[in-house]
Write a protein that holds these residues in place. Sequence first.
Motif, PDB file in Angstrom:
ATOM      1  N   TYR A   1      -6.415  -7.915 -39.134  1.00 14.79           N
ATOM      2  CA  TYR A   1      -5.394  -8.968 -39.198  1.00 14.79           C
ATOM      3  C   TYR A   1      -4.967  -9.391 -37.793  1.00 14.79           C
ATOM      4  O   TYR A   1      -4.886 -10.596 -37.486  1.00 14.79           O
ATOM      5  CB  TYR A   1      -4.212  -8.446 -39.998  1.00 14.79           C
ATOM      6  CG  TYR A   1      -2.992  -9.324 -40.031  1.00 14.79           C
ATOM      7  CD1 TYR A   1      -3.060 -10.664 -40.395  1.00 14.79           C
ATOM      8  CD2 TYR A   1      -1.736  -8.793 -39.727  1.00 14.79           C
ATOM      9  CE1 TYR A   1      -1.918 -11.454 -40.447  1.00 14.79           C
ATOM     10  CE2 TYR A   1      -0.599  -9.574 -39.787  1.00 14.79           C
ATOM     11  CZ  TYR A   1      -0.692 -10.899 -40.144  1.00 14.79           C
ATOM     12  OH  TYR A   1       0.439 -11.670 -40.191  1.00 14.79           O
TER      13      TYR A   1
ATOM     14  N   GLU B   1      -6.104   1.187 -44.508  1.00 18.67           N
ATOM     15  CA  GLU B   1      -4.977   0.342 -44.102  1.00 18.67           C
ATOM     16  C   GLU B   1      -4.928   0.100 -42.602  1.00 18.67           C
ATOM     17  O   GLU B   1      -4.575  -0.992 -42.152  1.00 18.67           O
ATOM     18  CB  GLU B   1      -3.669   0.958 -44.605  1.00 18.67           C
ATOM     19  CG  GLU B   1      -3.572   0.946 -46.131  1.00 18.67           C
ATOM     20  CD  GLU B   1      -2.248   1.480 -46.645  1.00 18.67           C
ATOM     21  OE1 GLU B   1      -1.369   1.819 -45.821  1.00 18.67           O
ATOM     22  OE2 GLU B   1      -2.079   1.550 -47.880  1.00 18.67           O
ATOM     23  N   SER B   2      -5.285   1.086 -41.797  1.00 17.84           N
ATOM     24  CA  SER B   2      -5.269   0.908 -40.343  1.00 17.84           C
ATOM     25  C   SER B   2      -6.324  -0.108 -39.917  1.00 17.84           C
ATOM     26  O   SER B   2      -6.086  -0.922 -39.000  1.00 17.84           O
ATOM     27  CB  SER B   2      -5.485   2.239 -39.626  1.00 17.84           C
ATOM     28  OG  SER B   2      -6.766   2.772 -39.913  1.00 17.84           O
TER      29      SER B   2
ATOM     30  N   LYS C   1      -0.111  -8.304 -48.680  1.00 14.05           N
ATOM     31  CA  LYS C   1       1.213  -7.990 -48.145  1.00 14.05           C
ATOM     32  C   LYS C   1       1.201  -7.984 -46.618  1.00 14.05           C
ATOM     33  O   LYS C   1       2.196  -8.346 -45.970  1.00 14.05           O
ATOM     34  CB  LYS C   1       1.679  -6.623 -48.672  1.00 14.05           C
ATOM     35  CG  LYS C   1       2.097  -6.654 -50.143  1.00 14.05           C
ATOM     36  CD  LYS C   1       2.170  -5.253 -50.737  1.00 14.05           C
ATOM     37  CE  LYS C   1       3.359  -4.473 -50.236  1.00 14.05           C
ATOM     38  NZ  LYS C   1       4.613  -4.913 -50.893  1.00 14.05           N
ATOM     39  N   THR C   2       0.068  -7.604 -46.027  1.00 13.57           N
ATOM     40  CA  THR C   2      -0.068  -7.594 -44.567  1.00 13.57           C
ATOM     41  C   THR C   2      -0.073  -9.009 -44.005  1.00 13.57           C
ATOM     42  O   THR C   2       0.558  -9.296 -42.984  1.00 13.57           O
ATOM     43  CB  THR C   2      -1.363  -6.869 -44.157  1.00 13.57           C
ATOM     44  OG1 THR C   2      -1.322  -5.519 -44.618  1.00 13.57           O
ATOM     45  CG2 THR C   2      -1.546  -6.867 -42.643  1.00 13.57           C
TER      46      THR C   2
ATOM     47  N   PHE D   1      -2.550  -4.625 -50.556  1.00 14.90           N
ATOM     48  CA  PHE D   1      -2.156  -4.291 -49.193  1.00 14.90           C
ATOM     49  C   PHE D   1      -2.536  -5.394 -48.209  1.00 14.90           C
ATOM     50  O   PHE D   1      -1.718  -5.770 -47.349  1.00 14.90           O
ATOM     51  CB  PHE D   1      -2.792  -2.970 -48.738  1.00 14.90           C
ATOM     52  CG  PHE D   1      -2.393  -2.592 -47.336  1.00 14.90           C
ATOM     53  CD1 PHE D   1      -1.130  -2.065 -47.082  1.00 14.90           C
ATOM     54  CD2 PHE D   1      -3.242  -2.802 -46.263  1.00 14.90           C
ATOM     55  CE1 PHE D   1      -0.735  -1.752 -45.797  1.00 14.90           C
ATOM     56  CE2 PHE D   1      -2.864  -2.489 -44.971  1.00 14.90           C
ATOM     57  CZ  PHE D   1      -1.601  -1.957 -44.734  1.00 14.90           C
ATOM     58  N   LEU D   2      -3.745  -5.920 -48.321  1.00 14.27           N
ATOM     59  CA  LEU D   2      -4.153  -6.992 -47.416  1.00 14.27           C
ATOM     60  C   LEU D   2      -3.235  -8.202 -47.567  1.00 14.27           C
ATOM     61  O   LEU D   2      -2.787  -8.786 -46.576  1.00 14.27           O
ATOM     62  CB  LEU D   2      -5.605  -7.399 -47.688  1.00 14.27           C
ATOM     63  CG  LEU D   2      -6.123  -8.608 -46.905  1.00 14.27           C
ATOM     64  CD1 LEU D   2      -5.981  -8.398 -45.404  1.00 14.27           C
ATOM     65  CD2 LEU D   2      -7.582  -8.895 -47.264  1.00 14.27           C
TER      66      LEU D   2
ATOM     67  N   ARG E   1      -4.972  -3.611 -40.774  1.00 16.83           N
ATOM     68  CA  ARG E   1      -3.981  -4.061 -39.783  1.00 16.83           C
ATOM     69  C   ARG E   1      -4.665  -4.547 -38.507  1.00 16.83           C
ATOM     70  O   ARG E   1      -4.285  -5.579 -37.933  1.00 16.83           O
ATOM     71  CB  ARG E   1      -3.011  -2.932 -39.449  1.00 16.83           C
ATOM     72  CG  ARG E   1      -2.056  -2.553 -40.579  1.00 16.83           C
ATOM     73  CD  ARG E   1      -0.968  -1.629 -40.058  1.00 16.83           C
ATOM     74  NE  ARG E   1      -0.198  -1.032 -41.144  1.00 16.83           N
ATOM     75  CZ  ARG E   1      -0.439   0.167 -41.667  1.00 16.83           C
ATOM     76  NH1 ARG E   1      -1.431   0.910 -41.190  1.00 16.83           N
ATOM     77  NH2 ARG E   1       0.298   0.631 -42.656  1.00 16.83           N
TER      78      ARG E   1
END
Length: 268
Positions: free
Chosen positions: A76, A69-70, A125-126, A122-123, A73
């Motif tokens: 992105y 996840e880091s 939603k990011t 997750f991607l 982020r």
Amino acid sequence: MTKLDNLNAKVVWITGASSGLGKALAEECALQGAQVVLTARRFDELEKVRIGLLNPDLHLSIVADITDESQIRHAYAQVLECKGRIDWLINNAGLSQRALISETTMQTERAIMEVDYFSQVFLTKTVLPTFLAQKTGRIIFVSSVAGLLGTQYRASYSAAKAAIHMWANSLRAEVAEDGVDVSVIFPGFVKTNVSMNALNGEGKAQGYDNDATANGLDAGEFAQISVKALLKGEEYIVVGGRKEVLGTWVSRLSPSTLYKMIRKAKVK
């Protein structure tokens, strides 16, 4: 439903872009005028793809493990810093399976779900706030015909691909009034290294190809059909041979008939 004539000046972010379907989609999007952002775990492989694209200087390679996840982020933030917007997000990175349920460990079950479902959730939603702020854009998921049918040796994979399809349906409904479109692509057998990398029951790469994949649709043809459909604004896109397309129709019209067909199918 937003239709486009081409992708001129549009920013298209593709995961799993170093090979296979992702590479083919990148090539086709570049031909349609897009500025392509390529993401995978290996920078050297991404650069090989980027340099081979039409107008390579317009495109960008960003390394990230989609299950971290880091790293997502950070990727992105890099996309927005370099490009300022995202018009299409293509959630393509995935992991297949070739093992019976009785042979598949729970660790392998979770590994496939992590890549094929949770990382894409997750991607998305990011990135979603950018799409909502723009009030335009298309979020795309590469599912699988296996996610519509469910076959032997692919239980975990089929489940994950079905899950992301249903999640995409809910997302489409929730953002329908915000100018954001959602599409799901369901590839059948396509000539890629997907079978080589597919996990066996112990979670190790199978290491060899399967006849169905080796004799499947050319990846370039898959990309042309998919991008053409996406430009038309299509939301449900099945791309495959006659048997796979027939199977998806039978699944809607007569599930019991489909189940009988699958029992007899040689799909390993």
